[in-house]
Design an enzyme around this catalytic site. Structure first.
Site, mmCIF file in Angstrom:
data_model
loop_
_atom_site.group_PDB
_atom_site.id
_atom_site.type_symbol
_atom_site.label_atom_id
_atom_site.label_comp_id
_atom_site.label_asym_id
_atom_site.label_seq_id
_atom_site.Cartn_x
_atom_site.Cartn_y
_atom_site.Cartn_z
ATOM 1 N N LYS A 167 49.120 40.813 44.233
ATOM 2 C CA LYS A 167 48.983 40.183 42.915
ATOM 3 C C LYS A 167 48.892 41.206 41.789
ATOM 4 C CE LYS A 167 43.962 39.465 43.139
ATOM 5 N NZ LYS A 167 43.563 40.309 42.012
ATOM 6 N N THR A 168 48.246 42.344 42.042
ATOM 7 C CA THR A 168 48.153 43.352 40.978
ATOM 8 C C THR A 168 49.530 43.899 40.639
ATOM 9 O OG1 THR A 168 45.926 43.958 41.718
ATOM 10 C CG2 THR A 168 47.060 45.514 40.279
ATOM 11 N N ASP A 180 43.384 37.435 35.606
ATOM 12 C CA ASP A 180 43.300 37.671 37.045
ATOM 13 C C ASP A 180 42.053 36.981 37.603
ATOM 14 O OD1 ASP A 180 43.874 38.649 39.541
ATOM 15 O OD2 ASP A 180 43.237 40.706 39.121
ATOM 16 N N GLU A 181 42.038 36.709 38.904
ATOM 17 C CA GLU A 181 40.884 36.099 39.593
ATOM 18 C C GLU A 181 40.413 34.830 38.871
ATOM 19 O OE1 GLU A 181 40.215 37.147 42.394
ATOM 20 O OE2 GLU A 181 40.482 39.308 42.547
ATOM 21 N N ARG A 225 39.629 41.300 54.557
ATOM 22 C CA ARG A 225 39.407 42.658 54.038
ATOM 23 C C ARG A 225 39.930 43.704 55.023
ATOM 24 N NH1 ARG A 225 39.799 41.360 49.602
ATOM 25 N NH2 ARG A 225 40.288 39.371 50.570
ATOM 26 N N GLN A 265 39.581 31.908 47.862
ATOM 27 C CA GLN A 265 38.688 33.049 47.674
ATOM 28 C C GLN A 265 37.662 32.803 46.565
ATOM 29 O OE1 GLN A 265 40.519 37.098 48.166
ATOM 30 N NE2 GLN A 265 42.440 35.971 47.983
#
Length: 832
Positions: A90-91, A278-279, A684, A330
């Site tokens: 995504k980044t 973002d997020e 993770r 998430q």
């Protein structure tokens, strides 16, 4: 100016004795202004794209992207929702979308506002954009929610009637102020705890409910609500008197500013034509409204259907292009006010929005992804999404069932040690996750014993240490003479003969005259009831602060001001003169703070004391995770681990009652959040994933037998290699050893837990150990004063005894490990 710390090493700012949310702010700290460099709004908005080196061609920015990523980068017009699964790049999508906007001429750098949640994430995004577009990235606002709002508020301070140098109160400052407010209202702290009031006020501000609105909803028959309403009102008044904002005010005040002053709102809407968030799944209601106000779109939902309309007063300003990125799977911060509806109902809020789902994972093996998919798919009413990768299946997940938490920790340490010795990884490649901070104790004890270097993220944070809080309080009081909370903190630190009575007299004068505490100090001649000695000492304190403010107003750097404050106040001299070893450590911590201030001046030569304090005030837990971990195993909660990745991950404590947490077992919504937390934990890991649990876990000094986590049952059995499939207790109950040979079928782990295959013993594997999960038949008979040894705690001496027979409990002093209360029939204690 010669530093007071010249005789101490100035430690690199990334090395912190702690672990918001540790990474010290060599880059802007938690919510510090995120832009690289400064420029006026108008200049930034009109700067020619021709300045600086040319950007990459638009076509080149699409190279290497998968079809969904390309579609997200190229999207034009209207709102865009990008559902980005864990590790889906995504980044990269966000940074390439920004660069593509510039390369195609659809935006100038100053028209872009990119918002994320941590300063670390903002710094990474900023650096990656700069690599793509060059120096033009300097005029973009790439920052956190709080830093973007602080930047707006400082520029619009006059409109709000506050100083541009307003103080920012962190959680500890806010709590201290609320305690003072409750004392002023004469509230019983047992019936009306200031901490509970602080949490409730934070919740109200996150919902954009001000004191007047709240007061109109309270029940006259509910004394808690009535007193909370009074405390909330007075708390806000004290903040205004101190020209201070707390964390929640930063967002709420910006929303109020944009809603109350249309001209200000229009200015920022005209400037920011492309807003990227973002997020987005972690946004609360206040942040949701902030994004809506900056975008210039009002979402009106009626009869279950959404419609979008421009705000009538600003119809000449078309809504900005809004791109939000997130993953509802998430969303794990409901306890902080995050609202999962913001992302789940985005398409209802913005009916014309386009949705793109990123499912290809570039981080983990397919085995790890299949396990994570199997866990999260059990959550009801979630958007269908299945992570996949083309990087191969990878090794099986390793499972282990220990008798107790110490046995679990021993297995983890032995596995790490074995793989390090085999040259397959280094300590920095390993992370151990747990649901609650209390679980780290057993892990730390074993890691210390075997000599593995480790770092706990989430202990006493650097900026919460007393000496650091004291030093920062001096700096805040220098920058803002009306900052009552910080002035009262340092009034008698170090001791200067201004005790509680003197403070009370000054506070009473401030209240009587309706001025700030700082103004009362400057008006000493009119303060009633102040003793002559206190008057003299208070005047000396006022002169000290005046001198430091004069220094700060000149050309002195923040590091110089810090030096002067610690020197002139006598604070540092008192620590240096102490024979307490902890005070020597405090001097070193202050030296590290000095290094932070010195590095700030190097990175931002034009920055003043207020700019430095803004960085320090907004440090987040997630920003405090060091990049240079010096080859250490990382221990942290799963909440802290969000956004990180490691080659090897241990997810520990997988028992019902531990993970998922006991509080969630009876609440479907909380259990769904726990499942999302497990999904985050599993994703993770890059190559190796371990899932461990303890059959018995000690809480409050007594062992509790816990069933296996229901999340383990969700993982397909073919994905897990169980190194130990059941505890000694389960083996004895089944009439076998668990290691004597293969058995058919699966063994149930507790009443609600998952089953797991029983494995045969392999070469080099330890037999089942005699742990605290198994009641022992040879309970030792002990007397006070007896010396004993314990498998985990080592040597100790009995200091007290309770009960008899199978209920015998011993309190044993294990020295460095402390005094433990142990139920002897479950404890591996041997009398010497």
């Amino acid at each position: 100016m010669t530093s007071l710390f010249d005789d101490l090493p100035l430690f690199p700012t990334a090395t912190v004795p702690e672990g918001s949310d540790s990474h010290l702010p060599s880059m802007p700290a938690r919510e510090r202004t995120g832009a690289v460099g400064e420029m006026s709004d108008d200049a930034a908005g009109t700067r020619s794209d021709g300045e600086g080196p040319p950007s990459l061609a638009a076509e080149a920015l699409l190279d290497g992207l998968n079809p969904q990523q390309k579609a997200a980068v190229e999207h034009t017009g209207g709102q865009l929702l990008i559902i980005a699964g864990a590790g889906s790049g995504k980044t990269r999508v966000l940074t390439h979308r920004i660069a593509h906007l510039l390369a195609t001429g659809r935006a100038r750098p100053g028209q872009i506002l990119a918002i994320t949640f941590t300063n670390k994430a903002a710094a990474e995004m900023r650096e990656r954009v700069a690599e793509l577009v060059g120096p033009r990235a300097a005029t973009m606002w790439v920052s956190t929610f709080h830093s973007a709002c602080v930047r707006i508020l400082r520029r619009e301070a006059k409109t709000l009637g506050i100083r541009s140098s307003f103080s920012i109160y962190d959680a500890a400052d806010s709590q201290r102020l609320m305690t003072l407010v409750c004392r002023e209202l004469d509230l019983d702290p047992k019936r009306f705890p200031p901490k509970a009031f602080s949490h409730r006020v934070s919740d109200l501000k996150n919902e954009l409910i001000d004191p007047d609105d709240y007061a109109g909803t309270v029940s006259e028959s509910n004394p808690f609500e009535q007193n909370l309403a009074a405390a909330y009102r007075l708390y806000n008044e004290r903040l205004r008197q101190a020209h201070a904002l707390d964390f929640d005010d930063i967002i709420m005040s910006t929303v109020n500013l944009l809603q109350a002053f249309p001209a200000v709102a229009e200015h920022y809407r005209r400037r920011f034509r492309h807003i990227l968030v973002d997020e987005y799944q972690d946004t609360n209601h206040a942040q949701y409204v902030l994004v809506r106000e900056l975008t210039g779109v009002t979402a009106e939902i009626a009869d279950g259907a959404g419609s979008v309309a421009e705000e009538g007063a600003l119809a000449t300003v078309p809504p900005a292009e809004l791109t939000v990125v997130g993953d509802s799977d998430q969303s794990i911060y409901a306890f902080r006010g995050a609202t999962i509806r913001n992302i789940d109902e985005f398409e209802a809020d913005y009916p014309n929005a386009r949705t793109i789902v990123l499912e290809q994972n570039y981080r983990s093996t397919q085995t790890i992804l299949s396990a994570a998919n199997a866990v999260i798919v059990k959550n009801p009413e979630r958007r269908a999404k299945k992570l996949w990768t083309d990087s191969g299946a990878g090794p099986q997940i390793v499972g282990y069932v220990a008798d107790n938490e110490h046995e679990e920790a021993r297995f983890i340490a032995e596995e790490i040690d074995r793989l390090i010795d085999a040259g397959e990884l280094s300590p920095r490649d390993v992370a151990v996750f747990y649901r609650t901070n209390a679980q780290s104790r057993a892990l730390e004890e074993v890691l210390i014993r075997v000599g593995l270097p480790y770092k706990v993220v989430g202990g006493t944070r650097f900026y919460e240490r007393k000496e650091i809080k004291d030093a920062i309080a001096y700096l805040r009081a220098i920058a803002n003479p009306d900052d009552s909370v910080n002035l009262r903190r340092i009034l008698n630190v170090p001791k200067r003969g201004l005790g509680d009575r003197a403070e009370a007299m000054l506070a009473a004068h401030a209240e009587r005259e309706r001025v700030s505490f700082g103004a009362a100090i400057d008006d000493l001649d009119n303060v009633l009831g102040l003793a002559t000695r206190s008057m003299t000492n208070a005047r000396a304190f006022a002169e000290l602060m005046a001198g430091l403010r004069e220094l700060a107003a000149g050309d002195a750097s923040p590091a110089d001001v810090l030096d002067a404050a610690l020197d002139r106040s006598g604070y540092l001299a008192e620590l240096r003169a102490s024979s307490d070893p902890q005070d020597h450590s405090r001097v070193e911590n202050l030296a590290e703070l000095h290094a932070v201030a010195a590095e700030f001046s190097e990175s931002d030569p034009e920055g003043d004391l207020g700019d430095f304090l803004e960085r320090v005030s907004l440090v987040a837990d997630a920003d405090q995770i060091p990049d240079d971990d010096q080859g250490m195993v990382t221990l942290m909660t799963v909440h802290t681990a969000k956004g990180l990745e490691f080659p090897m991950v241990f997810v520990t404590g997988l028992e019902d009652g531990t993970f998922p947490h006991q509080r969630s077992l009876a609440d479907p919504s909380e259990l769904a959040e726990e499942r999302r937390l497990a999904y985050v934990a599993l994703t993770r890991a890059r190559q190796r994933l371990y899932l461990t649990r303890a059959a018995v876990r000690t809480t409050f000094g007594l062992p509790n037998e816990l069933p296996a986590s229901r999340f383990l049952a969700d993982v397909p059995e073919e994905l897990i290699d169980w190194k130990r499939a059941e505890s000694s207790m389960s083996t004895l109950r089944a009439g076998g050893t668990g290691f004597s040979g293969p058995r058919s079928g699966r063994v149930r782990h507790g009443s609600r837990g998952p089953s797991a295959p029983v494995q045969t013993t392999t070469r080099g594997e330890r037999p089942a150990t005699f742990g605290s999960a198994t009641p022992r038949g040879d309970v030792p008979t002990l007397d006070i004063g007896d010396r004993v040894t314990h498998d985990a705690y080592g040597m100790g001496r009995v200091v007290a005894l309770e009960g008899t027979g199978s209920n015998a409990v011993a309190k044993i002093d294990f020295g460095d490990s402390g005094v433990k209360r142990l139920l002897l029939r479950y404890s591996p204690v041997t009398k010497l």
